[in-house]
Design a protein around this motif. Structure first.
Motif, PDB file in Angstrom:
ATOM      1  N   GLU A 204       0.829  -1.204   0.000  1.00 32.29           N
ATOM      2  CA  GLU A 204       0.000   0.000   0.000  1.00 32.29           C
ATOM      3  C   GLU A 204       0.862   1.252   0.000  1.00 32.29           C
ATOM      4  O   GLU A 204       0.624   2.187  -0.783  1.00 32.29           O
ATOM      5  N   GLN A 207       2.758   1.669  -3.346  1.00 35.31           N
ATOM      6  CA  GLN A 207       1.933   2.209  -4.425  1.00 35.31           C
ATOM      7  C   GLN A 207       1.707   3.714  -4.257  1.00 35.31           C
ATOM      8  O   GLN A 207       1.725   4.470  -5.242  1.00 35.31           O
ATOM      9  N   LYS A 208       1.511   4.148  -3.022  1.00 34.22           N
ATOM     10  CA  LYS A 208       1.319   5.573  -2.759  1.00 34.22           C
ATOM     11  C   LYS A 208       2.567   6.367  -3.131  1.00 34.22           C
ATOM     12  O   LYS A 208       2.484   7.431  -3.754  1.00 34.22           O
TER      13      LYS A 208
END
Length: 237
Positions: A204, A207-208
């Protein structure tokens, strides 16, 4: 059979090139093999890899063999499964012992039939602090980015300057564990190659961060090289 022989010869020549080019070193050497599993060969690949690694790691001076499975690649996603194998060698003398082990090299032949190489290099860390292969991205959820790049001719100084600026900014992002840069000391088609690695806390956050980098001025760094193998992976061993 001819293609298999060429692949095998390239791998063996990596050992020979390094052993001949460096007289002695007390520093560890890390082998990185980015391999694409041939279509329909998944089970054969896993079986042959296990048999080969079991023999390889019994040689004195060979340690910390790791395996990572790629789930994403840039600039083009892989169509077939890709695995990244990394092995630590105590010194160039260890590489010589591996290269001269006829039984091991013969055992490798069945392994070579199951894969094609995206990248194959021997490296040593030059930036990023202590590098411990045994603990590399080994915590649950961690993501490993491995970037094998070919620096564009005439842009070596620009690559180095822009890379440092990019990594410095990246290191301040929430979710980045650590980054390293390596020099390539041997391998397959190594002219102009440079290798970098970054570990992220989880997918997560990775990806950010990836989305954020698209707006960075420092991302102009990517224009200084051609990608050979840009893989994002998680540990499977």
């Amino acid at each position: 059979m001819k293609r298999l022989f060429i692949t095998f010869s390239l791998l063996v020549s990596g050992f020979i090139t390094y052993a001949q080019s460096v007289k002695s070193t007390a520093s560890p050497i890390f082998e990185i093999a980015v391999r694409t599993v041939k279509e329909g060969k998944n089970e054969d690949f896993e079986k042959a890899r296990k048999a080969f690694i079991e023999k390889l790691t019994k040689i004195n001076g060979v340690s910390n063999d790791r395996e990572f499975q790629s789930f994403y690649a840039l600039p083009t996603p892989d169509k077939l499964p890709v695995f990244i194998g990394m092995t630590e060698y105590e010194s160039n003398a260890t590489l010589g012992a591996v290269q001269s082990n006829n039984d091991l090299m013969s055992n490798f032949m069945s392994f070579a039939q199951t894969m094609d190489l995206k990248a194959y290099v021997f490296v040593q860390p030059i930036e990023g602090g202590e590098f411990n292969l045994a603990t590399l991205a080994n915590k649950q959820g961690q993501i490993l980015e491995i970037a094998v790049r070919r620096v564009k001719e005439g842009q070596e100084a620009e690559f180095d300057k822009m890379r440092k600026a990019f990594v410095a900014k990246l290191g301040k992002e929430d979710g980045v564990v650590q980054s390293w840069e390596f020099k390539v000391v041997a391998g397959q088609n190594t002219e102009g190659l440079a290798v970098g690695m970054t570990v992220y806390e989880n997918q997560e956050k990775f990806q950010k961060i990836g989305q954020a980098t698209q707006t960075w001025a420092e991302s102009a760094f990517f224009g200084t090289f051609d990608p050979v193998a840009l893989q994002y992976a998680y540990s499977v061993k």
